[in-house]
Design an enzyme around this catalytic site. Structure first.
Site, PDB file in Angstrom:
ATOM      1  N   ARG A   1       7.535  32.115 -29.104  1.00 48.32           N
ATOM      2  CA  ARG A   1       7.771  30.662 -29.052  1.00 48.32           C
ATOM      3  C   ARG A   1       7.424  30.098 -30.422  1.00 48.32           C
ATOM      4  O   ARG A   1       6.273  30.194 -30.871  1.00 48.32           O
ATOM      5  CB  ARG A   1       6.932  30.004 -27.969  1.00 48.32           C
ATOM      6  CG  ARG A   1       6.954  28.487 -28.047  1.00 48.32           C
ATOM      7  CD  ARG A   1       6.417  27.808 -26.818  1.00 48.32           C
ATOM      8  NE  ARG A   1       7.377  27.878 -25.724  1.00 48.32           N
ATOM      9  CZ  ARG A   1       7.371  27.044 -24.664  1.00 48.32           C
ATOM     10  NH1 ARG A   1       6.447  26.092 -24.562  1.00 48.32           N
ATOM     11  NH2 ARG A   1       8.278  27.155 -23.710  1.00 48.32           N
TER      12      ARG A   1
ATOM     13  N   HIS B   1      16.397  27.174 -25.815  1.00 46.64           N
ATOM     14  CA  HIS B   1      15.376  27.588 -24.831  1.00 46.64           C
ATOM     15  C   HIS B   1      16.115  28.372 -23.738  1.00 46.64           C
ATOM     16  O   HIS B   1      16.270  27.936 -22.603  1.00 46.64           O
ATOM     17  CB  HIS B   1      14.688  26.351 -24.257  1.00 46.64           C
ATOM     18  CG  HIS B   1      13.418  26.641 -23.513  1.00 46.64           C
ATOM     19  ND1 HIS B   1      12.881  27.913 -23.389  1.00 46.64           N
ATOM     20  CD2 HIS B   1      12.555  25.816 -22.845  1.00 46.64           C
ATOM     21  CE1 HIS B   1      11.761  27.847 -22.689  1.00 46.64           C
ATOM     22  NE2 HIS B   1      11.539  26.597 -22.348  1.00 46.64           N
TER      23      HIS B   1
ATOM     24  N   GLN C   1      14.662  29.082 -20.099  1.00 43.60           N
ATOM     25  CA  GLN C   1      14.635  27.919 -19.216  1.00 43.60           C
ATOM     26  C   GLN C   1      16.006  27.686 -18.593  1.00 43.60           C
ATOM     27  O   GLN C   1      16.138  27.455 -17.385  1.00 43.60           O
ATOM     28  CB  GLN C   1      14.185  26.684 -20.002  1.00 43.60           C
ATOM     29  CG  GLN C   1      14.190  25.414 -19.176  1.00 43.60           C
ATOM     30  CD  GLN C   1      13.116  25.394 -18.110  1.00 43.60           C
ATOM     31  OE1 GLN C   1      11.952  25.572 -18.412  1.00 43.60           O
ATOM     32  NE2 GLN C   1      13.498  25.173 -16.849  1.00 43.60           N
TER      33      GLN C   1
ATOM     34  N   ASP D   1      14.820  15.962 -20.124  1.00 43.35           N
ATOM     35  CA  ASP D   1      13.767  16.673 -20.854  1.00 43.35           C
ATOM     36  C   ASP D   1      12.985  15.602 -21.604  1.00 43.35           C
ATOM     37  O   ASP D   1      13.426  14.437 -21.688  1.00 43.35           O
ATOM     38  CB  ASP D   1      14.442  17.680 -21.810  1.00 43.35           C
ATOM     39  CG  ASP D   1      13.450  18.494 -22.637  1.00 43.35           C
ATOM     40  OD1 ASP D   1      12.261  18.535 -22.294  1.00 43.35           O
ATOM     41  OD2 ASP D   1      13.888  19.101 -23.643  1.00 43.35           O
TER      42      ASP D   1
ATOM     43  N   CYS E   1      12.973  20.331 -16.897  1.00 39.78           N
ATOM     44  CA  CYS E   1      12.378  21.610 -17.313  1.00 39.78           C
ATOM     45  C   CYS E   1      10.855  21.556 -17.324  1.00 39.78           C
ATOM     46  O   CYS E   1      10.213  22.601 -17.285  1.00 39.78           O
ATOM     47  CB  CYS E   1      12.923  22.039 -18.667  1.00 39.78           C
ATOM     48  SG  CYS E   1      12.677  20.828 -19.974  1.00 39.78           S
TER      49      CYS E   1
ATOM     50  N   ARG F   1      11.274  30.429 -13.192  1.00 39.12           N
ATOM     51  CA  ARG F   1      11.000  31.007 -14.513  1.00 39.12           C
ATOM     52  C   ARG F   1      10.458  32.438 -14.354  1.00 39.12           C
ATOM     53  O   ARG F   1      10.835  33.334 -15.097  1.00 39.12           O
ATOM     54  CB  ARG F   1       9.959  30.150 -15.259  1.00 39.12           C
ATOM     55  CG  ARG F   1      10.376  28.703 -15.563  1.00 39.12           C
ATOM     56  CD  ARG F   1      11.533  28.627 -16.533  1.00 39.12           C
ATOM     57  NE  ARG F   1      11.300  29.391 -17.731  1.00 39.12           N
ATOM     58  CZ  ARG F   1      10.620  28.949 -18.802  1.00 39.12           C
ATOM     59  NH1 ARG F   1      10.146  27.728 -18.817  1.00 39.12           N
ATOM     60  NH2 ARG F   1      10.473  29.708 -19.872  1.00 39.12           N
TER      61      ARG F   1
HETATM   62  N1  NVA Z   1      12.480  20.078 -25.615  1.00 45.79           N
HETATM   63  C1  NVA Z   1      11.151  20.411 -25.182  1.00 45.79           C
HETATM   64  C2  NVA Z   1      11.188  21.477 -24.157  1.00 45.79           C
HETATM   65  C3  NVA Z   1       9.840  21.772 -23.528  1.00 45.79           C
HETATM   66  C4  NVA Z   1       9.904  22.891 -22.536  1.00 45.79           C
HETATM   67  C5  NVA Z   1      10.313  20.824 -26.380  1.00 45.79           C
HETATM   68  O1  NVA Z   1      10.811  21.562 -27.229  1.00 45.79           O
HETATM   69  O2  NVA Z   1       9.145  20.401 -26.457  1.00 45.79           O
HETATM   70  N1   CP Z   2       9.575  24.361 -19.500  1.00 43.50           N
HETATM   71  C1   CP Z   2       8.716  25.056 -20.273  1.00 43.50           C
HETATM   72  O1   CP Z   2       9.099  25.837 -21.124  1.00 43.50           O
HETATM   73  O2   CP Z   2       7.408  24.794 -20.027  1.00 43.50           O
HETATM   74  P1   CP Z   2       6.190  25.241 -20.934  1.00 43.50           P
HETATM   75  O3   CP Z   2       6.302  24.486 -22.245  1.00 43.50           O
HETATM   76  O4   CP Z   2       4.976  24.838 -20.156  1.00 43.50           O
HETATM   77  O5   CP Z   2       6.253  26.710 -21.173  1.00 43.50           O
END
Ligand code: NVA
Ligand code: CP
Length: 298
Positions: A101, A128, A131, A217, A257, A285
């Site tokens: 990540r 992502h 997800q 989101d 999400c 997930r």
């Molecule tokens: N668009 C959000 C998704 C979180 C799962 C982010 O990148 O923070």
């Molecule tokens: N939706 C998602 O990726 O959640 P987290 O940021 O908690 O992993």
């Protein structure tokens, strides 16, 4: 499939294969006859916060018989400037798979290329994919099929989730409506490359009209915190609320999400009315991560 780096790089057949295996794994959880990650140690390299992704991978690896190492970038030399190229060549000699990540998509791709081990994108600024695969599984469960589904995405259409939805629509051919401020439209170059059945509007109710799934989101993705005030003003209209739900198809489901910010991208009332589907989506997930890891191994 050697890596899972984006929805863009998957074929429709690969997406459907992941969903099929995830359904099987969900149905047989706790009664598995094989442990395909036995003797393996997978590393989770995270430069951003996570609840769902981290826990679903750690539990999933354990259920598949493997071990996991959580490597926060702030605690390894990567966070002090060691290049991703060197990190990849070191870890590739020690661990059996990597779940990353981070910010730049190119870092996940570089890691995959130089480490030689299965590499999974657990969220970058561009995509992502894990997800979206869980979202597709949830929509299948809720509707019985993805055929003919119309999805409305309301919010930051240029964030990782918006972009992954565009690629999912391109690969599977379902209709996608994006409602976003002009400043947060995906680049036209991406839209042309994807060539997906996608429409874009400034009006959330127009996007929602007749849609089967309303999706949103956060307005402020991780790494964009310094833009929070500007984004709050830009996105104020882009909320899933009773008006937007009323415009959608009568049995429309709302998905998110997570994490969710009530009073921002979604009202508390709409969130709670659709909480069952949203937490089913979060649970999925786990099943999808297990399917991805099994397919990368085979
Ligand atoms: N668009 C959000 C998704 C979180 C799962 C982010 O990148 O923070
Ligand atoms: N939706 C998602 O990726 O959640 P987290 O940021 O908690 O992993």
């Amino acid at each position: 499939m050697k890596h899972l780096l984006s929805i863009e790089s998957l074929s429709a057949a690969e997406i459907l294969e992941i969903l099929t295996l995830a359904r099987e794994l969900k149905a047989s959880r706790g009664r598995e006859s094989s442990r395909p990650l036995t003797g393996e140690c997978w590393g989770l390299l995270f430069s951003k916060s996570s609840t769902r992704t981290r826990v679903s991978f750690e539990v999933g690896i354990r259920e598949l018989g493997g071990d996991s190492l959580f490597l926060s970038s702030s605690e390894i030399q990567l966070g002090r400037g060691e290049p991703i190229e060197d990190t990849a060549r070191v870890l590739g000699r020690m661990i059996h798979g990597a779940v990353i990540r981070t910010f730049k998509q190119s870092d996940v791709e570089t890691f995959a290329r130089l480490s030689g081990i299965p590499t999974i994108n657990a969220l970058t600024d561009e995509e992502h994919p894990c997800q979206i695969l869980a979202d597709l599984l949830t929509i299948e469960e809720l509707r019985g099929s993805l055929d003919g589904v119309e999805v409305a995405f309301i919010g930051d259409a240029d964030c990782n989730m918006g972009r992954s939805w565009i690629w999912a629509s391109a690969r599977l051919g379902f209709g996608l409506r994006l409602a976003c401020p002009d400043l947060y439209r995906p680049p036209s170059e991406l839209m042309e490359r994807a060539n997906a059945p996608v429409s874009i509007t400034n009006d959330p109710e127009e996007a929602a009209r007749g849609a089967d799934i309303l999706y949103t989101d956060v307005w402020v993705s991780m790494g964009k915190e310094q833009e929070a005030e500007h984004r709050a003003a830009q996105f104020a209209r882009y909320q899933i609320n009773d008006r937007v739900v009323a415009a959608a198809s009568p049995n429309a489901q709302v998905l998110h999400c997570l994490p969710a910010y009530r009073g921002k991208e979604i009202t508390a009332e709409v969130f709670e009315a659709h909480a069952n589907a949203i937490f089913q989506q979060a649970e999925n997930r786990l099943h999808v991560q297990k399917a991805i890891m099994m397919l990368l191994k085979s």
